[in-house]
Design a protein around this motif. Structure first.
Motif, PDB file in Angstrom:
ATOM      1  N   GLU A   1       0.826  -1.218   0.000  1.00  0.00           N
ATOM      2  CA  GLU A   1       0.000   0.000   0.000  1.00  0.00           C
ATOM      3  C   GLU A   1       0.859   1.267   0.000  1.00  0.00           C
ATOM      4  N   GLU A   2       2.093   1.117   0.468  1.00  0.00           N
ATOM      5  CA  GLU A   2       2.965   2.289   0.511  1.00  0.00           C
ATOM      6  C   GLU A   2       3.656   2.538  -0.827  1.00  0.00           C
ATOM      7  N   ILE A   3       3.472   1.616  -1.742  1.00  0.00           N
ATOM      8  CA  ILE A   3       4.028   1.833  -3.074  1.00  0.00           C
ATOM      9  C   ILE A   3       2.920   2.466  -3.910  1.00  0.00           C
ATOM     10  N   ILE A   4       3.132   3.715  -4.251  1.00  0.00           N
ATOM     11  CA  ILE A   4       2.064   4.486  -4.881  1.00  0.00           C
ATOM     12  C   ILE A   4       2.038   4.236  -6.382  1.00  0.00           C
TER      13      ILE A   4
ATOM     14  N   VAL B   1      -0.270  -1.485 -11.822  1.00  0.00           N
ATOM     15  CA  VAL B   1      -1.265  -2.507 -11.473  1.00  0.00           C
ATOM     16  C   VAL B   1      -0.724  -3.888 -11.828  1.00  0.00           C
ATOM     17  N   ARG B   2      -0.101  -3.960 -13.012  1.00  0.00           N
ATOM     18  CA  ARG B   2       0.495  -5.248 -13.403  1.00  0.00           C
ATOM     19  C   ARG B   2       1.603  -5.645 -12.440  1.00  0.00           C
TER      20      ARG B   2
ATOM     21  N   LEU C   1       3.791  -8.966  -7.933  1.00  0.00           N
ATOM     22  CA  LEU C   1       4.395  -9.004  -6.591  1.00  0.00           C
ATOM     23  C   LEU C   1       3.575  -9.866  -5.643  1.00  0.00           C
ATOM     24  N   GLU C   2       2.261  -9.752  -5.736  1.00  0.00           N
ATOM     25  CA  GLU C   2       1.425 -10.539  -4.846  1.00  0.00           C
ATOM     26  C   GLU C   2       1.587 -12.032  -5.094  1.00  0.00           C
TER      27      GLU C   2
END
Ligand code: ATP
Ligand code: MG
Length: 470
Positions: free
Chosen positions: A144-147, A154-155, A160-161
């Motif tokens: 969430e801290e990566i803006i 989004v990709r 990453l997830e």
């Protein structure tokens, strides 16, 4: 008295003395085990993780210093205390070098010993409390801290997830300031390894000769200045994540050693033949095209494939202009929070950026990417000094110029006149930037858009200097 019973091993060859100390310590709530020699102590240490070891220095056979070294080598958190006879401080100092916390001299006064134990336990508690606070701080490194809400981001989040919870080696590629380090921390903190260390090592920041010892650790006497045994970053990262920044700068010799770590998960400290096994996840980062370095023979191909198991490319900011307003907002908020934390007056209005200013921020090429944008905003905030809006004039000159040359009004002659060659150079630079953006950095295609030969474009890029080679 300690709150949870602490397990203590006392090593002393004089039985009456050993028993006396053991009994007194037991009276004070310690769970005490006894060893009558260094050999017995070493055996007990392999079987049980004691919290504390108290050892006589002079022992027949394996001496106290060696016991301390073995204990601390096996359990870095163990508290080792040595008991010195004959008032020989020199030996005690040697034991402390090998990892002992403190020493008490014979005849051993129980009060003194208890005092030393208390302060050692207190120090260890503070140390783990610090580790806890640090872990909380690192909560910041969530996705969430990566803006970013643009398509490329989004990709990236989707990727990453998927990969964060795995053990796969990751190679992050991206220009300077695109967030390689924040992303790697976020991967660690979203993996099952989050309870263990995230250890970062910048391969280009350390002279090559020291890098090896930094990575693998060393033993005493491995080289001039190697006074004690030292853990390397690999060992520190055990069960956690090792972040190898700027991995492309590694020397061929080290590349080979790193390859072995990735293949076998084992290595030796510099100057030692003892093989150490580690369980680490490796995340490497580079701002150069490693593939190209492989082709040029500057980077081992086998290592490249071992690192590039999951390639993660971070898009430059100019490829995701729509994220600029989000990032600007994020940095303004962050600066406001920091200011308030320093006790600054609470401002009634949140600082904003004028529309025109925002247009220029979005138009600029950002060779230094998010970091450069963050710096530009910080500087602008300082320059507004009380105004509620950041204006064009508060932005760095190069950002101001970025849009100017592309505005149609730019071709009108300002009242004060212009410097023709500088003005033309600006327009040229702007058009070159735009053509490179549109073609994703492909110089051949960009040259065609400008009706130039590729070599001419490359020449101009060199001359302009300010346009980085994408
Ligand atoms: N997507 C993002 N959202 C919020 N902040 C970001 C983002 N990307 C980068 N930053 C911020 O930009 C700065 C630079 O990021 P970072 O150090 O991770 O870049 P880097 O790619 O490692 O750069 P370099 O190659 O120069 O080491 C940091 O302050 C980081 O917090
Ligand atoms: Mg970095």
């Amino acid at each position: 008295m300690p709150d949870t019973p602490k397990h203590l091993l006392i090593v002393e060859d004089e039985a009456p003395l050993r028993q006396a100390i053991a009994e007194q310590l037991a009276d004070h709530g310690y769970r005490v085990e006894q060893a009558e020699s260094g050999e017995v102590a070493l055996a007990k240490l392999t079987e049980f993780a004691f919290d504390i070891i108290i050892t006589d220095l002079r022992l027949p056979g394996v001496d106290g210093s060696a016991v301390v070294e073995a204990a601390v080598g096996r359990y870095p958190h163990i508290i080792a205390i040595v008991v010195t006879g004959y008032g020989t401080v020199k030996d005690a100092v040697e034991a402390i070098k090998r990892g002992a916390f403190d020493f008490v001299s014979k005849p051993c006064q129980i009060d003194e010993l208890l005092h030393v134990l208390d302060s050692a336990l207190e120090q260890r508690r503070l140390k783990s409390e610090n580790a806890y606070l640090r872990a909380q701080l690192e909560q910041r490194y969530r996705f969430e801290e990566i803006i970013g809400k643009s398509q490329p981001m989004v990709r990236l989040f989707q990727l990453l997830e998927t990969v964060a919870p795995t053990n796969s080696t990751i190679l992050i590629t991206g220009e300077t300031g695109t967030g390689k380090e924040v992303v790697s921390r976020a991967i660690h903190h979203n993996s099952p390894r989050r309870m263990h260390h995230f250890v970062a090592l910048n391969c280009s920041a350390i002279p090559e000769t020291l890098l090896e010892a930094e990575l693998f650790g060393h033993v005493r006497g491995a080289f001039t200045g190697a006074v004690g045994n030292r853990q390397g970053r690999l060992e520190q990262a055990h069960k956690g994540t090792l972040f190898l920044d700027e991995v492309g700068t590694m020397s061929p010799g080290l590349q080979m050693k790193l390859l072995r770590v990735l293949q076998e998960r084992e290595f030796e400290r510099v100057g030692d033949s003892h093989t150490i096994k580690v369980d680490v996840r490796v995340i490497a980062a580079t701002n150069t095209e490693l593939g190209r370095m492989v082709a040029a023979g500057q980077f081992r191909e086998d290592l490249f494939y071992r690192l590039n198991v999951i390639p993660v490319r971070l898009p430059p900011l100019r490829e995701r202009k729509e994220d600029v307003p989000l990032l600007v907002h994020h940095f303004l908020e962050k600066l406001e929070v920091e200011r308030a934390a320093r006790g600054g007056a609470k401002s009634s209005d949140r600082l904003t950026v004028s529309q025109e200013g925002m247009r220029r921020l979005m138009a600029y090429y950002w060779p230094g990417n998010v970091r450069q944008l963050e710096n530009a905003i910080e500087r602008a905030v300082a320059l507004t000094a009380g105004r509620s809006q950041i204006e064009i004039g508060d932005l760095p000159v190069e950002v101001q110029q970025a849009e100017e040359s592309a505005l149609s009004s730019a071709v009108t002659l300002p009242a004060g006149g212009v410097d023709l060659s500088e003005f033309v150079a600006n327009i040229e630079r702007e058009l070159i930037q735009r053509s490179l953006e549109r073609t994703g950095g492909n110089k051949g295609q960009a040259a065609r858009l400008l009706n130039l030969k590729r070599t001419t474009l490359v020449e101009k890029l060199k001359r302009l200097g300010r346009v980085p080679n994408p």
